[in-house]
Write a protein that holds these residues in place. Structure first.
Motif, PDB file in Angstrom:
ATOM      1  N   GLY A  60      -0.536 -11.384  -8.243  1.00  0.00           N
ATOM      2  CA  GLY A  60      -1.074 -11.291  -7.214  1.00  0.00           C
ATOM      3  C   GLY A  60      -1.401  -9.712  -6.363  1.00  0.00           C
ATOM      4  O   GLY A  60      -1.168  -8.524  -7.436  1.00  0.00           O
ATOM      5  N   ALA A  61      -2.156  -9.300  -4.946  1.00  0.00           N
ATOM      6  CA  ALA A  61      -2.806  -8.489  -5.249  1.00  0.00           C
ATOM      7  C   ALA A  61      -1.622  -7.552  -4.599  1.00  0.00           C
ATOM      8  O   ALA A  61      -1.384  -6.232  -4.165  1.00  0.00           O
ATOM      9  CB  ALA A  61      -3.660  -8.785  -4.297  1.00  0.00           C
ATOM     10  N   ALA A  62      -0.680  -8.329  -3.553  1.00  0.00           N
ATOM     11  CA  ALA A  62      -0.100  -7.330  -2.748  1.00  0.00           C
ATOM     12  C   ALA A  62       1.221  -7.944  -1.717  1.00  0.00           C
ATOM     13  O   ALA A  62       0.497  -9.524  -1.722  1.00  0.00           O
ATOM     14  CB  ALA A  62      -0.989  -6.454  -1.553  1.00  0.00           C
ATOM     15  N   HIS A  63       1.826  -7.346  -0.824  1.00  0.00           N
ATOM     16  CA  HIS A  63       2.625  -8.215  -0.152  1.00  0.00           C
ATOM     17  C   HIS A  63       1.594  -8.119   0.756  1.00  0.00           C
ATOM     18  O   HIS A  63       1.797  -7.190   2.050  1.00  0.00           O
ATOM     19  CB  HIS A  63       3.636  -7.414   0.132  1.00  0.00           C
ATOM     20  CG  HIS A  63       4.872  -7.701  -0.732  1.00  0.00           C
ATOM     21  ND1 HIS A  63       5.950  -8.655  -0.346  1.00  0.00           N
ATOM     22  CD2 HIS A  63       4.933  -7.018  -2.003  1.00  0.00           C
ATOM     23  CE1 HIS A  63       6.179  -8.032  -1.580  1.00  0.00           C
ATOM     24  NE2 HIS A  63       5.685  -7.667  -2.791  1.00  0.00           N
ATOM     25  N   ALA A  64       1.596  -9.222   1.636  1.00  0.00           N
ATOM     26  CA  ALA A  64       0.348  -8.846   2.894  1.00  0.00           C
ATOM     27  C   ALA A  64       0.562  -8.401   4.338  1.00  0.00           C
ATOM     28  O   ALA A  64      -0.362  -8.149   4.151  1.00  0.00           O
ATOM     29  CB  ALA A  64      -0.712 -10.309   2.940  1.00  0.00           C
ATOM     30  N   ALA A  65       1.714  -8.862   4.270  1.00  0.00           N
ATOM     31  CA  ALA A  65       1.805  -8.398   5.766  1.00  0.00           C
ATOM     32  C   ALA A  65       2.224  -6.590   6.099  1.00  0.00           C
ATOM     33  O   ALA A  65       1.752  -6.308   6.797  1.00  0.00           O
ATOM     34  CB  ALA A  65       3.785  -8.287   5.882  1.00  0.00           C
ATOM     35  N   ASN A  66       2.479  -6.332   5.133  1.00  0.00           N
ATOM     36  CA  ASN A  66       2.410  -4.283   5.258  1.00  0.00           C
ATOM     37  C   ASN A  66       1.018  -4.304   3.724  1.00  0.00           C
ATOM     38  O   ASN A  66       0.995  -2.523   3.764  1.00  0.00           O
ATOM     39  CB  ASN A  66       3.148  -4.085   5.516  1.00  0.00           C
ATOM     40  CG  ASN A  66       4.307  -4.226   3.788  1.00  0.00           C
ATOM     41  OD1 ASN A  66       3.666  -5.287   3.320  1.00  0.00           O
ATOM     42  ND2 ASN A  66       5.312  -3.048   3.445  1.00  0.00           N
ATOM     43  N   PHE A  67       0.423  -4.577   3.025  1.00  0.00           N
ATOM     44  CA  PHE A  67      -0.353  -4.151   2.334  1.00  0.00           C
ATOM     45  C   PHE A  67      -2.067  -4.660   3.231  1.00  0.00           C
ATOM     46  O   PHE A  67      -2.332  -5.763   3.424  1.00  0.00           O
ATOM     47  CB  PHE A  67      -0.604  -5.220   1.425  1.00  0.00           C
ATOM     48  CG  PHE A  67      -1.219  -4.594   0.273  1.00  0.00           C
ATOM     49  CD1 PHE A  67      -0.639  -3.103  -0.705  1.00  0.00           C
ATOM     50  CD2 PHE A  67      -2.213  -4.223   0.058  1.00  0.00           C
ATOM     51  CE1 PHE A  67      -1.294  -2.525  -1.794  1.00  0.00           C
ATOM     52  CE2 PHE A  67      -3.385  -3.766  -1.230  1.00  0.00           C
ATOM     53  CZ  PHE A  67      -3.065  -3.529  -1.873  1.00  0.00           C
ATOM     54  N   HIS A  68      -2.721  -3.003   3.275  1.00  0.00           N
ATOM     55  CA  HIS A  68      -4.011  -3.387   3.861  1.00  0.00           C
ATOM     56  C   HIS A  68      -5.323  -2.719   2.376  1.00  0.00           C
ATOM     57  O   HIS A  68      -5.282  -1.575   2.060  1.00  0.00           O
ATOM     58  CB  HIS A  68      -4.388  -2.819   5.029  1.00  0.00           C
ATOM     59  CG  HIS A  68      -2.945  -3.311   5.936  1.00  0.00           C
ATOM     60  ND1 HIS A  68      -2.866  -4.386   7.145  1.00  0.00           N
ATOM     61  CD2 HIS A  68      -1.988  -2.185   6.305  1.00  0.00           C
ATOM     62  CE1 HIS A  68      -2.097  -4.818   7.312  1.00  0.00           C
ATOM     63  NE2 HIS A  68      -1.105  -3.394   7.271  1.00  0.00           N
ATOM     64  N   PHE A  69      -6.247  -3.714   2.224  1.00  0.00           N
ATOM     65  CA  PHE A  69      -7.080  -3.261   1.770  1.00  0.00           C
ATOM     66  C   PHE A  69      -8.600  -2.623   2.771  1.00  0.00           C
ATOM     67  O   PHE A  69      -8.849  -3.518   3.793  1.00  0.00           O
ATOM     68  CB  PHE A  69      -8.144  -4.246   1.343  1.00  0.00           C
ATOM     69  CG  PHE A  69      -7.116  -4.794  -0.186  1.00  0.00           C
ATOM     70  CD1 PHE A  69      -7.112  -3.919  -1.472  1.00  0.00           C
ATOM     71  CD2 PHE A  69      -6.171  -6.007  -0.259  1.00  0.00           C
ATOM     72  CE1 PHE A  69      -6.796  -4.269  -2.706  1.00  0.00           C
ATOM     73  CE2 PHE A  69      -5.639  -6.215  -1.291  1.00  0.00           C
ATOM     74  CZ  PHE A  69      -6.114  -4.987  -2.213  1.00  0.00           C
TER      75      PHE A  69
END
Length: 459
Positions: A60-69
């Motif tokens: 998986g790429a990240a924890h969406a809630a606090n991870f931003h590309f």
């Protein structure tokens, strides 16, 4: 347990090459899992590349809630194909993309300036090869900077041997075995390095390595003593493993094939990463050696990446006529992207023929899989010495001093048989399994990461 640190943001600035994107994306994921807001800064093209491959690798790429590309517009650049007949094995085809990334200097600075207005503290983790891009960070008073070294601590010690004190007994002899840096890089990359070395000096709190005390304790401690007054952080392994991985076996051909192998540790996995391109002649020799060894093998056969993996046709290296028919069920050649972490963690995998990129080394060590070493450029010769001479979990297949020579099928056959079918190979597997178990257990508690999180969240 996840916490919330509303006053702190972490901004990660990776080099746009897969081995660097991969490590920093996984590190970003681990930091975000602790409730810290993380921004991963890259062009849209390389952000897409990192996300695509991380998702396919199972973590998986990240924890969406606090991870931003945070994606910057793609920067036009030349996109030459890899040259299998080039004067060195260094991937010169990606240098235009690296040079184009220097144009991110102003956009990255402006983004971090804006971030600094919204957070009490901005922690910037930047790849050492992006020093030119971040050289203006001294103008942001609430920025705290860490440089990420994509190499092993052992190789860093070897490369800086002239500037550091003599390494104490137990590691000094191995450090001296690392070959001189002649032939490591192409002239084009040398110019890129000069640009980084000429950047303005900024205040750095510490250096981060994708390693830990189990893998490289003496070398991390040595650097900790002589660099930054102790600011050396071994936060690896960054990548997910074991139960942290998604189960891809229903959709991935190579994992389904591995599931069908009856004997545990019977397959040798062959991959030379994303930056090594071989001539058709060398590929034919590797193919013949694998077939003649009689060992089961899984071969990830792909050309090296271009600067933009989504542009241009990929070379499809030719195998000997009838090769896949001749090897039958004993071997599988995969031309697409392979979920390497899961392949190495599979019960059927008993060895890894590798170029010794640091990502591959860490993944193999964590999985407890011994290696056949075939370094091609950059930090790979040093990593090969670490694996074979220090950790004792690998066997040299091709020496760096013979890098310009063709490796014949007989040498490949001999090395594969030694690793996969001899008492010496069994001993290496036991050593590798013990080391892998210790690495995985050391990372479960995440003590080093907890100390680092405590450091960066202190306001």
């Amino acid at each position: 347990m996840e916490q919330q640190f509303s006053g702190v943001a972490v901004a990660v600035v990776p080099l746009p090459a897969q081995g660097h994107l991969n490590q920093l994306l996984h590190l970003s994921r681990r930091i975000s899992a602790r409730g810290i807001t993380v921004y991963f800064l890259a062009t849209a093209t390389h952000s897409r590349q990192a996300k695509l491959r991380a998702a396919h690798a199972g973590g998986g790429a990240a924890h969406a809630a606090n991870f931003h590309f945070h994606e910057f517009p793609a920067i036009p650049h030349q996109n030459p194909p890899p040259n299998p007949s080039g004067p060195t094995k260094f991937p010169s085809q990606i240098v235009p993309a690296l040079t184009a990334a220097t144009l991110l200097r102003r956009p990255v600075f402006e983004f971090l300036q804006n971030l600094s207005r919204n957070f009490r503290k901005v922690v910037v983790i930047y790849d050492a090869l992006m020093t030119y891009v971040v050289q203006d960070l001294g103008e942001i008073p609430n920025a705290e900077c860490y440089v990420f070294r994509s190499i092993s601590a052992f190789t860093d010690c070897a490369w800086n041997a002239g500037a550091l004190p003599e390494f104490p007994d137990g590691g000094g002899a191995a450090v001296k075995e690392v070959p001189s840096m002649d032939g490591y890089y192409s002239p084009e990359f040398g110019e890129f390095l000069e640009l980084q070395n000429g950047a303005k000096t900024i205040s750095v709190v510490g250096e981060i390595y994708n390693s830990n005390a189990v893998i490289e304790g003496p070398f991390l401690e040595f650097l900790r003593k002589w660099k930054f007054g102790g600011g050396i952080w071994g936060l690896g392994p960054f990548h997910p493993w074991s139960s942290q991985l998604r189960n891809l076996r229903n959709s991935d051909t190579c994992l389904s094939w591995l599931d069908k192998q009856a004997a545990p540790e019977s397959v040798i996995y062959v991959s030379f990463g994303t930056t090594v391109t071989f001539s058709d002649e060398q590929i034919r020799e590797i193919a013949a050696g694998l077939r003649q060894s009689g060992q089961s093998f899984l071969w990830a056969l792909r050309d090296a990446d271009r600067g933009d993996i989504f542009s241009g046709e990929e070379r499809r290296a030719a195998l000997p006529e009838g090769f896949e028919h001749l090897v039958g069920e004993k071997g599988l050649v995969v031309r697409d992207w392979v979920p390497q972490v899961e392949v190495l963690a599979h019960r059927s995998t008993g060895g890894f023929l590798s170029h010794c990129g640091w990502n591959s080394c860490v993944e193999s060590i964590t999985a407890g899989v011994p290696m056949l070493t075939w370094p091609a450029h950059s930090d790979q010769p040093g990593n090969a010495v670490l694996v074979t001479k220090v950790l004792g979990v690998g066997v040299e297949l091709k020496a760096w001093t013979r890098r310009e020579e063709l490796v014949p099928a007989a040498a490949v056959e001999r090395a594969v048989r030694e690793l996969m079918g001899s008492d010496g190979g069994d001993l290496l597997r036991r050593r590798a399994a013990e080391l892998g178990k210790a690495v995985r257990e050391s990372a479960v508690g995440g003590e080093d990461m907890e100390l680092f999180v405590r450091r960066i969240t202190t306001l």
